[in-house]
Write a protein that holds these residues in place. Structure first.
Motif, PDB file in Angstrom:
ATOM      1  N   ILE A   3       0.823  -1.203   0.000  1.00 43.51           N
ATOM      2  CA  ILE A   3       0.000   0.000   0.000  1.00 43.51           C
ATOM      3  C   ILE A   3       0.861   1.259   0.000  1.00 43.51           C
ATOM      4  O   ILE A   3       0.453   2.299  -0.544  1.00 43.51           O
ATOM      5  N   THR A   4       2.055   1.189   0.571  1.00 44.79           N
ATOM      6  CA  THR A   4       2.940   2.358   0.583  1.00 44.79           C
ATOM      7  C   THR A   4       3.314   2.766  -0.836  1.00 44.79           C
ATOM      8  O   THR A   4       3.318   3.968  -1.167  1.00 44.79           O
ATOM      9  N   MET A   5       3.621   1.789  -1.698  1.00 42.06           N
ATOM     10  CA  MET A   5       3.943   2.087  -3.093  1.00 42.06           C
ATOM     11  C   MET A   5       2.744   2.670  -3.820  1.00 42.06           C
ATOM     12  O   MET A   5       2.884   3.586  -4.640  1.00 42.06           O
ATOM     13  N   ILE A   6       1.559   2.145  -3.533  1.00 44.09           N
ATOM     14  CA  ILE A   6       0.350   2.642  -4.196  1.00 44.09           C
ATOM     15  C   ILE A   6       0.060   4.073  -3.763  1.00 44.09           C
ATOM     16  O   ILE A   6      -0.285   4.934  -4.589  1.00 44.09           O
ATOM     17  N   GLU A   7       0.207   4.354  -2.490  1.00 45.26           N
ATOM     18  CA  GLU A   7      -0.020   5.715  -2.005  1.00 45.26           C
ATOM     19  C   GLU A   7       1.006   6.689  -2.596  1.00 45.26           C
ATOM     20  O   GLU A   7       0.677   7.834  -2.921  1.00 45.26           O
ATOM     21  N   ALA A   8       2.259   6.235  -2.754  1.00 43.02           N
ATOM     22  CA  ALA A   8       3.281   7.088  -3.368  1.00 43.02           C
ATOM     23  C   ALA A   8       2.944   7.353  -4.830  1.00 43.02           C
ATOM     24  O   ALA A   8       3.121   8.472  -5.335  1.00 43.02           O
ATOM     25  N   ALA A   9       2.454   6.325  -5.528  1.00 43.95           N
ATOM     26  CA  ALA A   9       2.032   6.506  -6.920  1.00 43.95           C
ATOM     27  C   ALA A   9       0.874   7.495  -7.001  1.00 43.95           C
ATOM     28  O   ALA A   9       0.825   8.335  -7.908  1.00 43.95           O
ATOM     29  N   ALA A  11       0.304   9.967  -5.048  1.00 40.53           N
ATOM     30  CA  ALA A  11       0.836  11.321  -4.852  1.00 40.53           C
ATOM     31  C   ALA A  11       1.456  11.849  -6.140  1.00 40.53           C
ATOM     32  O   ALA A  11       1.289  13.032  -6.483  1.00 40.53           O
ATOM     33  N   ARG A  12       2.152  10.998  -6.882  1.00 42.82           N
ATOM     34  CA  ARG A  12       2.768  11.431  -8.145  1.00 42.82           C
ATOM     35  C   ARG A  12       1.720  11.650  -9.235  1.00 42.82           C
ATOM     36  O   ARG A  12       1.916  12.457 -10.145  1.00 42.82           O
ATOM     37  N   LEU A  13       0.620  10.925  -9.146  1.00 40.91           N
ATOM     38  CA  LEU A  13      -0.453  11.059 -10.139  1.00 40.91           C
ATOM     39  C   LEU A  13      -1.364  12.257  -9.863  1.00 40.91           C
ATOM     40  O   LEU A  13      -2.081  12.701 -10.763  1.00 40.91           O
ATOM     41  N   ALA A  14      -1.327  12.757  -8.648  1.00 39.98           N
ATOM     42  CA  ALA A  14      -2.220  13.863  -8.286  1.00 39.98           C
ATOM     43  C   ALA A  14      -1.989  15.056  -9.212  1.00 39.98           C
ATOM     44  O   ALA A  14      -0.871  15.512  -9.397  1.00 39.98           O
ATOM     45  N   THR A  59       7.578   8.302 -13.851  1.00 41.16           N
ATOM     46  CA  THR A  59       7.995   9.306 -12.865  1.00 41.16           C
ATOM     47  C   THR A  59       8.862   8.697 -11.773  1.00 41.16           C
ATOM     48  O   THR A  59       9.425   9.432 -10.951  1.00 41.16           O
ATOM     49  N   ALA A  60       8.999   7.377 -11.761  1.00 43.34           N
ATOM     50  CA  ALA A  60       9.880   6.712 -10.798  1.00 43.34           C
ATOM     51  C   ALA A  60      11.237   6.350 -11.411  1.00 43.34           C
ATOM     52  O   ALA A  60      12.086   5.786 -10.724  1.00 43.34           O
ATOM     53  N   LEU A  61      11.445   6.673 -12.689  1.00 39.50           N
ATOM     54  CA  LEU A  61      12.707   6.351 -13.354  1.00 39.50           C
ATOM     55  C   LEU A  61      13.843   7.215 -12.801  1.00 39.50           C
ATOM     56  O   LEU A  61      13.626   8.358 -12.406  1.00 39.50           O
ATOM     57  N   PRO A  62      15.053   6.691 -12.817  1.00 36.56           N
ATOM     58  CA  PRO A  62      16.189   7.491 -12.337  1.00 36.56           C
ATOM     59  C   PRO A  62      16.484   8.653 -13.264  1.00 36.56           C
ATOM     60  O   PRO A  62      16.186   8.607 -14.465  1.00 36.56           O
ATOM     61  N   ALA A  63      17.047   9.701 -12.711  1.00 38.63           N
ATOM     62  CA  ALA A  63      17.448  10.867 -13.511  1.00 38.63           C
ATOM     63  C   ALA A  63      18.444  10.435 -14.574  1.00 38.63           C
ATOM     64  O   ALA A  63      19.285   9.570 -14.342  1.00 38.63           O
ATOM     65  N   GLY A  64      18.338  11.031 -15.738  1.00 39.52           N
ATOM     66  CA  GLY A  64      19.244  10.709 -16.821  1.00 39.52           C
ATOM     67  C   GLY A  64      18.770   9.601 -17.738  1.00 39.52           C
ATOM     68  O   GLY A  64      19.486   9.226 -18.680  1.00 39.52           O
ATOM     69  N   THR A  65      17.564   9.058 -17.483  1.00 36.35           N
ATOM     70  CA  THR A  65      17.017   8.024 -18.361  1.00 36.35           C
ATOM     71  C   THR A  65      16.857   8.576 -19.775  1.00 36.35           C
ATOM     72  O   THR A  65      16.289   9.654 -19.969  1.00 36.35           O
ATOM     73  N   ASP A 144       3.739  -6.685 -15.422  1.00 40.53           N
ATOM     74  CA  ASP A 144       4.668  -7.305 -14.480  1.00 40.53           C
ATOM     75  C   ASP A 144       5.779  -6.345 -14.074  1.00 40.53           C
ATOM     76  O   ASP A 144       6.969  -6.643 -14.200  1.00 40.53           O
ATOM     77  N   GLU A 145       5.390  -5.178 -13.594  1.00 38.85           N
ATOM     78  CA  GLU A 145       6.314  -4.121 -13.191  1.00 38.85           C
ATOM     79  C   GLU A 145       5.744  -3.471 -11.923  1.00 38.85           C
ATOM     80  O   GLU A 145       4.614  -2.980 -11.926  1.00 38.85           O
ATOM     81  N   PRO A 146       6.482  -3.493 -10.823  1.00 37.55           N
ATOM     82  CA  PRO A 146       5.928  -3.000  -9.551  1.00 37.55           C
ATOM     83  C   PRO A 146       5.351  -1.595  -9.614  1.00 37.55           C
ATOM     84  O   PRO A 146       4.263  -1.346  -9.060  1.00 37.55           O
ATOM     85  N   GLN A 147       6.027  -0.660 -10.283  1.00 35.10           N
ATOM     86  CA  GLN A 147       5.512   0.710 -10.330  1.00 35.10           C
ATOM     87  C   GLN A 147       4.263   0.819 -11.197  1.00 35.10           C
ATOM     88  O   GLN A 147       3.404   1.666 -10.952  1.00 35.10           O
ATOM     89  N   VAL A 148       4.148  -0.015 -12.219  1.00 35.01           N
ATOM     90  CA  VAL A 148       2.919  -0.051 -13.017  1.00 35.01           C
ATOM     91  C   VAL A 148       1.768  -0.590 -12.164  1.00 35.01           C
ATOM     92  O   VAL A 148       0.667  -0.020 -12.148  1.00 35.01           O
ATOM     93  N   ILE A 149       2.020  -1.665 -11.446  1.00 32.52           N
ATOM     94  CA  ILE A 149       0.984  -2.227 -10.565  1.00 32.52           C
ATOM     95  C   ILE A 149       0.551  -1.198  -9.530  1.00 32.52           C
ATOM     96  O   ILE A 149      -0.644  -1.038  -9.243  1.00 32.52           O
ATOM     97  N   ALA A 150       1.523  -0.457  -8.981  1.00 34.52           N
ATOM     98  CA  ALA A 150       1.192   0.567  -7.985  1.00 34.52           C
ATOM     99  C   ALA A 150       0.310   1.652  -8.584  1.00 34.52           C
ATOM    100  O   ALA A 150      -0.657   2.102  -7.957  1.00 34.52           O
ATOM    101  N   GLY A 151       0.629   2.070  -9.811  1.00 39.04           N
ATOM    102  CA  GLY A 151      -0.198   3.085 -10.463  1.00 39.04           C
ATOM    103  C   GLY A 151      -1.614   2.608 -10.689  1.00 39.04           C
ATOM    104  O   GLY A 151      -2.590   3.350 -10.442  1.00 39.04           O
ATOM    105  N   GLN A 152      -1.766   1.365 -11.147  1.00 47.09           N
ATOM    106  CA  GLN A 152      -3.120   0.835 -11.350  1.00 47.09           C
ATOM    107  C   GLN A 152      -3.845   0.672 -10.025  1.00 47.09           C
ATOM    108  O   GLN A 152      -5.078   0.780  -9.948  1.00 47.09           O
TER     109      GLN A 152
END
Length: 320
Positions: A3-9, A11-14, A59-65, A144-152
């Motif tokens: 749930i922490t990852m989902i809540e962080a997602a 916040a970034r989606l807001a 939005t979770a990718l490292p800088a310089g991607t 099959d990507e944690p940050q994608v799952i968190a966003g959904q």
């Protein structure tokens, strides 16, 4: 994934994603024989829920991607392409050649380079991995990507909030299911915020790998790679990351016919004034056409996951 990852997602989606409502119609309640609420993610940016996961991941990718690559039949493609353009990243999308023309055209219109492949003879995973390695791109998997799952999973947060406001403590939450990113994400969010709401994956007949995997207790594959009008949610089998979550948290799956998906598209258009694509309508189809799948008097919440249907498919659905 938690749930922490989902809540962080969230916040970034807001301020970037639309907060979709819960819709209702007495006509749909009468057909289903119970209270039906619809979560219209077809109203989301790019016409599907996929924008949430794409924005969360990018939005979770490292800088310089340097840029990203994704493989998709259309909705993840558009979500990644749109998010990448807004973030100033290059995007390459690997799409099946039989994907709806609207989805291919829209992906290109969002500024992405589209690479087409034969979904029967070629592997999108192999193509995507090769191009990623050649060009130094980050692969953004569709489910099959944690940050994608968190966003959904942010969809689940919204459902939990709205159900609390409506006084709904127990319900079946019907989710169109391909690889299981949205299904797993919503299930994780509801486990933490509304444990009385149970997720049920919904799929096309003949491509109900999630439902059969839940029965078998292990991931099982579909016998064929194509053949349903519900192209958006036709996948080989549930994801490696998503299936354990579904096995732990989800109720039994439901499979619907193409005709039932078309009837649900028509009902959504006539009664809720929203456009759904076939794959996006399978959860509503399950609510309207499979009453014996649910406990008596138990409300259902159906996610309409996308609305990117070609005009010809819309006309076919409305013709009845």
């Amino acid at each position: 994934m938690d749930i922490t990852m989902i809540e962080a997602a969230a916040a970034r989606l807001a301020g970037h994603a639309r907060r979709t409502p819960l819709l209702s119609s007495p006509f749909l309640d009468a057909v289903a024989g119970r209270r039906v609420l619809v979560k219209p993610e077809c109203l989301q940016h790019t016409g599907s829920f996929k924008f949430r996961g794409a924005w969360s991941a990018l939005t979770a990718l490292p800088a310089g991607t340097r840029g990203v690559i994704a493989f998709s039949s259309g909705n993840h493609a558009q979500g990644v392409a749109h998010a990448a353009r807004r973030l100033g990243l290059a995007a390459v999308i690997v799409m099946p050649s039989d994907a709806p023309a609207l989805k291919i055209d829209n992906t290109r219109a969002f500024g992405a380079e589209v690479v087409l492949y034969d979904r029967v003879e070629e592997s999108r995973e192999e193509i995507g991995a090769r191009i990623a390695a050649e060009r130094g791109l980050v692969l953004v998997k569709p489910y099959d990507e944690p940050q994608v799952i968190a966003g959904q999973g942010t969809i689940g947060l919204e459902i939990a909030e709205d159900c609390a406001r409506l006084g709904i403590a127990a319900a079946d939450v019907l989710v169109p299911c391909g690889g299981g990113g949205m299904t797993a994400g919503i299930a994780l969010a509801l486990q933490a915020r509304a444990p009385g709401l149970r997720v049920r994956p919904c799929e096309p007949e003949g491509f109900d790998d999630a439902a059969r995997s839940l029965v078998a207790g292990r991931r099982v594959a579909n016998a064929q790679a194509a053949g349903s009008i519900c192209d958006a949610i036709v996948t080989a089998m549930p994801g490696e990351l998503t299936f354990p979550v579904m096995a732990r948290l989800c109720g039994p799956g439901i499979a619907v016919s193409d005709d039932e998906a078309l009837a649900a598209m028509r009902a959504a258009a006539l009664r809720l004034k929203i456009l759904a694509e076939p794959g996006g309508a399978v959860a509503l189809a399950a609510a309207l056409s499979h009453p014996v799948a649910f406990e008596p008097d138990r409300p259902v919440i159906a996610v309409v996951s996308g609305g990117n249907a070609d005009p010809a498919m819309i006309a076919r659905a409305l013709a009845g």
